[in-house]
Design a protein around this motif. Structure first.
Motif, PDB file in Angstrom:
ATOM      1  N   LYS A  11     -40.169 -14.533 -39.425  1.00 11.80           N
ATOM      2  CA  LYS A  11     -40.211 -15.685 -38.518  1.00 11.80           C
ATOM      3  C   LYS A  11     -41.599 -15.846 -37.906  1.00 11.80           C
ATOM      4  O   LYS A  11     -42.130 -16.954 -37.835  1.00 11.80           O
ATOM      5  N   THR A  36     -39.417 -26.999 -32.434  1.00  8.86           N
ATOM      6  CA  THR A  36     -38.028 -26.730 -32.817  1.00  8.86           C
ATOM      7  C   THR A  36     -37.781 -25.224 -32.894  1.00  8.86           C
ATOM      8  O   THR A  36     -36.784 -24.723 -32.368  1.00  8.86           O
ATOM      9  N   LEU A  37     -38.695 -24.499 -33.523  1.00 12.41           N
ATOM     10  CA  LEU A  37     -38.564 -23.044 -33.610  1.00 12.41           C
ATOM     11  C   LEU A  37     -38.589 -22.416 -32.214  1.00 12.41           C
ATOM     12  O   LEU A  37     -37.828 -21.501 -31.912  1.00 12.41           O
ATOM     13  N   GLU A  39     -37.631 -23.753 -29.420  1.00 17.23           N
ATOM     14  CA  GLU A  39     -36.408 -24.067 -28.680  1.00 17.23           C
ATOM     15  C   GLU A  39     -35.176 -23.337 -29.186  1.00 17.23           C
ATOM     16  O   GLU A  39     -34.248 -23.088 -28.423  1.00 17.23           O
ATOM     17  N   VAL A  40     -35.138 -22.977 -30.463  1.00 10.63           N
ATOM     18  CA  VAL A  40     -33.920 -22.382 -31.018  1.00 10.63           C
ATOM     19  C   VAL A  40     -33.944 -20.856 -31.089  1.00 10.63           C
ATOM     20  O   VAL A  40     -32.893 -20.235 -31.205  1.00 10.63           O
ATOM     21  N   ASP A  41     -35.115 -20.260 -31.030  1.00 11.35           N
ATOM     22  CA  ASP A  41     -35.179 -18.802 -31.150  1.00 11.35           C
ATOM     23  C   ASP A  41     -35.243 -18.178 -29.767  1.00 11.35           C
ATOM     24  O   ASP A  41     -35.874 -18.720 -28.864  1.00 11.35           O
ATOM     25  N   ASP A  42     -34.597 -17.041 -29.612  1.00  6.64           N
ATOM     26  CA  ASP A  42     -34.588 -16.392 -28.303  1.00  6.64           C
ATOM     27  C   ASP A  42     -35.327 -15.049 -28.287  1.00  6.64           C
ATOM     28  O   ASP A  42     -35.362 -14.377 -27.265  1.00  6.64           O
TER      29      ASP A  42
END
Length: 79
Positions: A11, A36-37, A39-42
């Motif tokens: 990633k 987008t990456l 916002e979606v990955d934690d």
């Protein structure tokens, strides 16, 4: 190396590999992918890589004259 660590490294490399190009359209398009990456990955390491890439893109947007879009993205990152 376990699968989770390999996935994390992949990633991060994917984020680092994103190219912005020279036009407003190219930079905006690439920024959308990074955002987008982000916002979606934690995972903190992925988020850090995304932030670094986002600031690189924001700087390019400013150089290309789209300060409004740059400010919009900066505000999203801060919130």
């Amino acid at each position: 190396m376990d699968i989770e660590k390999e996935e994390l490294e992949r990633k991060i490399k994917d984020v680092e590999a994103i190219e912005f190009g020279d036009s407003l359209e190219d930079v905006s398009s690439s920024l959308l992918i990074v955002m987008t990456l982000f916002e979606v990955d934690d995972d903190p390491k992925v988020i850090k890589a995304c932030k670094y890439k986002l600031f690189e893109g924001i700087s390019l947007l400013k150089k290309l004259g789209d300060k409004e879009k740059a400010s919009e993205i900066e505000n999203k990152i801060k919130n």
